[in-house]
Design an enzyme around this catalytic site. Structure first.
Site, PDB file in Angstrom:
ATOM      1  N   LYS A 198       0.818  -1.198   0.091  1.00 20.51           N
ATOM      2  CA  LYS A 198      -0.126  -0.251  -0.045  1.00 20.51           C
ATOM      3  C   LYS A 198       0.766   1.330   0.198  1.00 20.51           C
ATOM      4  CE  LYS A 198      -3.168   3.041   0.319  1.00 20.51           C
ATOM      5  NZ  LYS A 198      -4.228   3.272  -0.498  1.00 20.51           N
TER       6      LYS A 198
ATOM      7  N   CYS B  55      -3.072  10.902   1.054  1.00 26.97           N
ATOM      8  CA  CYS B  55      -2.344   9.725   1.037  1.00 26.97           C
ATOM      9  C   CYS B  55      -0.816   9.949   0.344  1.00 26.97           C
ATOM     10  CB  CYS B  55      -3.191   8.921  -0.176  1.00 26.97           C
ATOM     11  SG  CYS B  55      -5.074   8.818   0.484  1.00 26.97           S
TER      12      CYS B  55
HETATM   13  N1  SAJ Z   1      -1.195  15.286  -8.713  1.00 28.84           N
HETATM   14  C1  SAJ Z   1      -0.204  15.713  -9.761  1.00 28.84           C
HETATM   15  N2  SAJ Z   1       0.040  15.410 -10.843  1.00 28.84           N
HETATM   16  C2  SAJ Z   1      -0.638  14.171 -11.228  1.00 28.84           C
HETATM   17  C3  SAJ Z   1      -1.419  13.486 -10.740  1.00 28.84           C
HETATM   18  C4  SAJ Z   1      -1.833  14.056  -9.364  1.00 28.84           C
HETATM   19  O1  SAJ Z   1       0.082  16.991  -9.250  1.00 28.84           O
HETATM   20  O2  SAJ Z   1      -0.077  13.902 -12.600  1.00 28.84           O
HETATM   21  C5  SAJ Z   1      -1.616  15.722  -7.278  1.00 28.84           C
HETATM   22  C6  SAJ Z   1      -2.852  15.833  -7.192  1.00 28.84           C
HETATM   23  O3  SAJ Z   1      -3.200  17.125  -7.748  1.00 28.84           O
HETATM   24  C7  SAJ Z   1      -3.092  15.946  -5.834  1.00 28.84           C
HETATM   25  C8  SAJ Z   1      -2.184  14.851  -5.521  1.00 28.84           C
HETATM   26  O4  SAJ Z   1      -1.190  14.471  -6.503  1.00 28.84           O
HETATM   27  O5  SAJ Z   1      -2.943  16.977  -5.021  1.00 28.84           O
HETATM   28  C9  SAJ Z   1      -2.707  13.268  -4.964  1.00 28.84           C
HETATM   29  O6  SAJ Z   1      -3.976  13.103  -6.305  1.00 28.84           O
HETATM   30  P1  SAJ Z   1      -3.957  11.760  -6.796  1.00 28.84           P
HETATM   31  O7  SAJ Z   1      -5.054  11.621  -7.817  1.00 28.84           O
HETATM   32  O8  SAJ Z   1      -2.686  11.327  -7.540  1.00 28.84           O
HETATM   33  O9  SAJ Z   1      -4.171  10.700  -5.683  1.00 28.84           O
HETATM   34  P2  SAJ Z   1      -5.239  10.473  -4.372  1.00 28.84           P
HETATM   35  O10 SAJ Z   1      -4.391  10.972  -3.215  1.00 28.84           O
HETATM   36  O11 SAJ Z   1      -6.529  11.245  -4.503  1.00 28.84           O
HETATM   37  O12 SAJ Z   1      -5.368   8.920  -4.252  1.00 28.84           O
HETATM   38  C10 SAJ Z   1      -4.178   8.128  -4.301  1.00 28.84           C
HETATM   39  C11 SAJ Z   1      -4.419   6.918  -5.115  1.00 28.84           C
HETATM   40  N3  SAJ Z   1      -2.855   6.334  -5.108  1.00 28.84           N
HETATM   41  C12 SAJ Z   1      -2.715   5.689  -6.444  1.00 28.84           C
HETATM   42  O13 SAJ Z   1      -3.103   5.988  -7.514  1.00 28.84           O
HETATM   43  C13 SAJ Z   1      -1.532   5.009  -6.331  1.00 28.84           C
HETATM   44  C14 SAJ Z   1      -5.553   6.138  -4.654  1.00 28.84           C
HETATM   45  O14 SAJ Z   1      -5.569   4.826  -5.508  1.00 28.84           O
HETATM   46  C15 SAJ Z   1      -5.268   5.620  -3.120  1.00 28.84           C
HETATM   47  O15 SAJ Z   1      -6.385   4.779  -2.824  1.00 28.84           O
HETATM   48  C16 SAJ Z   1      -5.290   6.831  -2.376  1.00 28.84           C
HETATM   49  O16 SAJ Z   1      -4.130   7.572  -2.710  1.00 28.84           O
HETATM   50  C17 SAJ Z   1      -5.143   6.247  -0.895  1.00 28.84           C
HETATM   51  O17 SAJ Z   1      -6.281   6.470  -0.127  1.00 28.84           O
HETATM   52  O18 SAJ Z   1      -4.157   5.954  -0.617  1.00 28.84           O
END
Ligand code: SAJ
Length: 406
Positions: A201, A255
């Site tokens: 995880k 996360c």
């Molecule tokens: N972000 C970027 N660039 C990107 C993608 C995201 O800057 O290309 C930023 C987003 O704007 C945000 C942050 O990263 O601020 C996190 O957003 P996210 O959409 O990447 O992820 P979370 O935190 O919403 O959800 C993640 C997911 N993990 C993965 O994809 C490996 C989700 O599947 C998990 O269940 C979740 O964390 C969790 O609960 O752990």
């Protein structure tokens, strides 16, 4: 009957999903206001498909209460923050939930921890608590770790379709819990040991954090030498073995911005790339603030109260502000400048910060430089309203000529 402890972003959809697939479920949360809202028939956050799922679960008989139940299966999905100094996971809410469960569960009950914990946390912080009360693990109590993988913004779909991991001490208990999740999960459910489940995880979220940090570093390199980072990433990603994520104003949520720190906290001399990546991501709100100053200077702007940040949530089309880059930027700015920046978010109706607007048109009227911090669908569908303004787009979603980028 399954008693789901913690009815937040993960616990609530999980409880609803189980209930709507024929499992008898009671959801428990210590927050009386939250339980009251659910009992009045309202959900506590916005998410595609959640209302419909809620209605199905209520129809199927789900109950919400502040009381822990006497039953043979518990799912614990309470928050696991990290200690900002040691960077280690803070398991106090999980421990408290387990202690309360131990006060009333029958012999042979299974406790499934869904909350994210660092590898070894269950060995170090949970087993001793159970043993100290005289329970024999594997006989009186069965421990399982089944971390959640759903992404805010697409939770209901991902709950149904994502593959899952179940970590257990014995195959028999692992299979029992696998069968419980299989009541709704259409993905593959892998049964493994607890420490492996803990590590997978954290590694999944760390992989994403490091990839985003790489994109953010590329954005800085490209800014330094006048190259278009988005075009470069787009072309690189056409290579069959390259998949770079997008740069942005920082990494928020509970996360990706938290879990990788667990590895830095536990393995400080080994987790070097992870440590640097987290620092890169955490530095992005300040990088955006510097860009705002440059853009103001280039345009002869001096009044920061005419600068507006669009978006307060941590990412697009969610109502969650935890660890939001905009809030981090505002905190930083408050230390440097007199007049607060204006801000607006269609998902945030309560007053969260000074200078906050609650209506898009009034917000736009009040500012000359709009900084897009979050690419909500609302702004993507209303780009024409930004015509005539200076626009700094940190999410690469605005095609208006003259738009400034990271
Ligand atoms: N972000 C970027 N660039 C990107 C993608 C995201 O800057 O290309 C930023 C987003 O704007 C945000 C942050 O990263 O601020 C996190 O957003 P996210 O959409 O990447 O992820 P979370 O935190 O919403 O959800 C993640 C997911 N993990 C993965 O994809 C490996 C989700 O599947 C998990 O269940 C979740 O964390 C969790 O609960 O752990």
């Amino acid at each position: 009957m399954v008693n789901v402890i913690g009815l937040g972003y993960i616990g609530l959809p999980t409880a609803l999903m189980l209930a709507s697939h024929g499992v008898e479920v009671v959801g428990t949360d210590y927050n009386e206001a939250l339980v009251a809202t659910l009992n009045e028939g309202r959900t506590t956050f916005k998410e595609d498909g959640l209302e419909e799922l809620f209605a199905d679960a209520v129809g199927a008989g789900i109950r919400f209460t502040t009381e822990y139940q006497v039953t043979d299966t518990y799912i614990v999905s309470v928050p696991t923050p990290y200690d900002k100094f040691s960077k280690k996971v803070d398991p106090r809410y999980v421990v408290a939930a387990i202690e309360t469960i131990l006060g009333r569960c029958p012999k042979g009950a299974a406790i499934v921890v869904e909350s994210t914990v660092s590898p070894g946390t269950i060995d170090k912080s949970i087993r001793p608590v159970i043993q100290a009360r005289g329970f024999v693990i594997g006989e009186d109590i069965h421990l399982v770790h089944a971390p959640e993988r759903i992404i805010p913004g697409n939770m209901v779909y991902e709950l149904l379709h994502n593959d899952r991991t179940v970590g257990a001490d014995s195959r028999e208990v692992g299979e029992k819990i696998r069968a419980l999740y299989a009541s709704f999960c259409q993905g593959q459910i892998v049964v493994t040991d607890i420490k492996t489940a803990e590590m997978t995880k954290v590694v999944e979220n760390t992989f994403r954090a490091v990839n985003i940090a790489f994109a953010n570093e590329l954005a800085k390199i490209c800014r330094h030498d006048g190259m278009d980072v988005y075009e470069i990433i787009r072309i690189c990603n056409m290579h069959p073995r390259v998949n770079i994520l997008q740069p942005g104003p920082g990494v928020g949520g509970h996360c990706i911005s938290v879990d990788p720190w667990f590895l830095v906290g536990d393995y400080p001399s080994l987790a070097k790339v992870i440590d640097e990546s987290m620092k890169t991501n955490d530095g992005m709100p300040d990088f955006v603030l510097e860009r705002i100053h440059q853009i103001m200077l280039e345009n002869g702007m001096t009044d920061t109260s005419r600068v507006g940040l669009y978006g307060l949530t941590y990412k697009e089309d969610v109502d969650d502000c935890r660890e939001s880059p905009t809030l981090q930027l505002l905190e930083s700015q408050a230390r440097h400048l007199a007049s607060p920046l204006k801000c607006y978010d269609p998902f945030i109706t309560e007053d969260l910060v000074p200078g906050q607007h609650h209506e898009l048109d009034a917000f736009l009227k009040d500012v000359d430089l709009v900084v897009i911090m979050v690419g909500h669908s609302q702004i993507r569908q209303n780009m024409d309203k930004l015509a005539g303004k200076l626009v700094f787009d940190t999410r690469n979603c605005c095609q208006l000529p003259g738009t400034y980028r990271l």
